[in-house]
Scaffold this active site. Structure first.
Site, short mmCIF file in Angstrom:
data_model
loop_
_atom_site.label_atom_id
_atom_site.label_comp_id
_atom_site.label_asym_id
_atom_site.label_seq_id
_atom_site.Cartn_x
_atom_site.Cartn_y
_atom_site.Cartn_z
N TYR A 32 -1.95 -23.57 53.13
CA TYR A 32 -1.75 -22.15 52.80
C TYR A 32 -3.01 -21.61 52.15
CZ TYR A 32 -0.15 -18.40 49.61
OH TYR A 32 -0.01 -17.25 48.90
N ASN A 34 -4.60 -17.72 50.75
CA ASN A 34 -4.80 -16.29 50.58
C ASN A 34 -6.31 -16.09 50.63
OD1 ASN A 34 -2.39 -14.83 50.32
ND2 ASN A 34 -2.12 -15.50 48.21
N ARG A 76 1.61 -6.64 57.90
CA ARG A 76 2.68 -6.37 56.96
C ARG A 76 2.20 -5.52 55.79
NH1 ARG A 76 2.16 -12.01 56.41
NH2 ARG A 76 1.93 -11.68 54.17
N ASP A 78 3.34 -6.07 51.96
CA ASP A 78 4.14 -6.92 51.09
C ASP A 78 4.36 -6.19 49.77
OD1 ASP A 78 3.81 -8.73 53.10
OD2 ASP A 78 2.57 -10.13 51.96
N ASP A 107 -3.14 -15.59 54.80
CA ASP A 107 -2.99 -14.15 54.64
C ASP A 107 -4.35 -13.55 54.32
OD1 ASP A 107 -0.31 -13.75 55.20
OD2 ASP A 107 0.33 -13.77 53.11
#
Length: 126
Positions: A32, A34, A76, A78, A107
């Protein structure tokens, strides 16, 4: 479930603030990141990282979602309530899936929006 449906289920779990469901939709070795911050590897480490955001409520609005094989991409906004304050952030999410679970999640967003707090769009309007 298709890969696109898995990512939609992941977003739905975020919107319910259902951390058990979020965790269950990721592989044990999930990566993951960011962007541009440092990556986090492994489901336990990712969940610990997410817990640090102290999300109390969530409303991710998916404007577009596209799937091609094991790759799913989302555009998106968020909206999350963190530490009692609602924040909105436009994000581009890139998910890679393996065996019906998310194995990579990146992201891309503008970190300045976290402090500026953009107004969220209406659902269905970009």
């Amino acid at each position: 479930m298709t890969n696109k449906e898995v990512v939609q289920a992941f977003i739905d779990a975020w919107n319910r603030v259902d951390w058990d469901a979020v965790s269950a939709l990721m592989t044990e070795d999930v990566a993951y990141q960011n962007m541009p911050w440092a990556p986090v590897a492994g489901r336990d480490a990712v969940m610990a990282n997410l817990a640090g955001f102290d999300v109390q409520a969530s409303d991710w609005i998916t404007h577009n979602i596209v799937a091609d094989g094991d790759l799913v991409m989302t555009e998106r906004t968020d909206r999350v309530q963190m530490r009692g304050i609602w924040k909105s952030l436009r994000a581009m999410g890139v998910f890679r899936l393996r065996d019906g679970r998310i194995s990579e999640w990146r992201d891309y967003f503008d970190p300045a929006e976290l402090t500026a707090d953009i107004a969220p769009p209406e659902r269905g309007v970009l």
